[in-house]
Scaffold this active site. Structure first.
Site, mmCIF file in Angstrom:
data_model
loop_
_atom_site.group_PDB
_atom_site.id
_atom_site.type_symbol
_atom_site.label_atom_id
_atom_site.label_comp_id
_atom_site.label_asym_id
_atom_site.label_seq_id
_atom_site.Cartn_x
_atom_site.Cartn_y
_atom_site.Cartn_z
ATOM 1 C CG HIS A 57 -0.134 0.106 2.504
ATOM 2 N ND1 HIS A 57 0.508 -0.976 3.052
ATOM 3 C CD2 HIS A 57 0.148 1.166 3.292
ATOM 4 C CE1 HIS A 57 1.149 -0.594 4.139
ATOM 5 N NE2 HIS A 57 0.949 0.703 4.309
ATOM 6 C CG HIS A 72 -0.081 5.831 2.441
ATOM 7 N ND1 HIS A 72 -1.336 5.253 2.423
ATOM 8 C CD2 HIS A 72 0.549 5.336 3.531
ATOM 9 C CE1 HIS A 72 -1.458 4.461 3.479
ATOM 10 N NE2 HIS A 72 -0.332 4.489 4.160
#
Length: 149
Positions: A57, A72
């Site tokens: 992620h 992110h």
């Protein structure tokens, strides 16, 4: 001067619009964010450099000047334990701007109840060290998001 380009196709929205106080408050560092297109896409490196951190992620690439850029992918996506993400590179790899690092589908993330909005952060940077920060408009992986002095 480091030029940071968008790791994703989508729309630049600025950090203040990120639905997470850690990012919207620039606690991790200054930068901007991208609301990605809702289709399977690849997140690419925003700078030339070395991958110093790589999770499904999120990733950090440090450029030759020592500037670390965090991408992110989505908010609270760590809770998905990698589901919906495919790594295309490895920690320690030397990468070029635009090189694909993670394949994911923002629509699937959204269906899982998470925001796909993706902060792009200049780690440990002073707020006044960024110039020309893009906070609105359509972007692709060649669009400059900000310049880091």
């Amino acid at each position: 001067m480091t030029t940071v380009t968008s790791p994703l196709a989508g729309v630049a929205i600025g950090l203040s619009a990120v639905p997470d106080p850690v990012f919207s408050g620039a606690m991790v560092g200054p930068g901007t964010a991208v609301d990605p297109v809702r289709e399977p896409i690849e997140a690419v490196s925003p700078v030339d450099g070395i991958i110093v951190s790589l999770h499904p992620h999120a990733f950090v690439v440090v450029d030759p000047d020592g500037h670390g850029v965090l991408t992110h992918l989505g908010i609270d996506t760590v809770q998905l334990n990698g589901e919906g993400f495919e790594l295309l590179a490895a920690k320690g790899d030397t990468v070029e701007r635009g090189q694909a690092l993670v394949r994911w589908d923002p629509a699937v993330i959204e269906q899982a109840g998470k925001s796909p909005v993706s902060p792009v952060i200049a780690l440990e940077a002073a707020a006044d060290s960024l110039g020309a920060v893009l906070e609105e408009g359509v972007v692709d992986t060649a669009t400059t998001l900000f310049k880091w002095k």
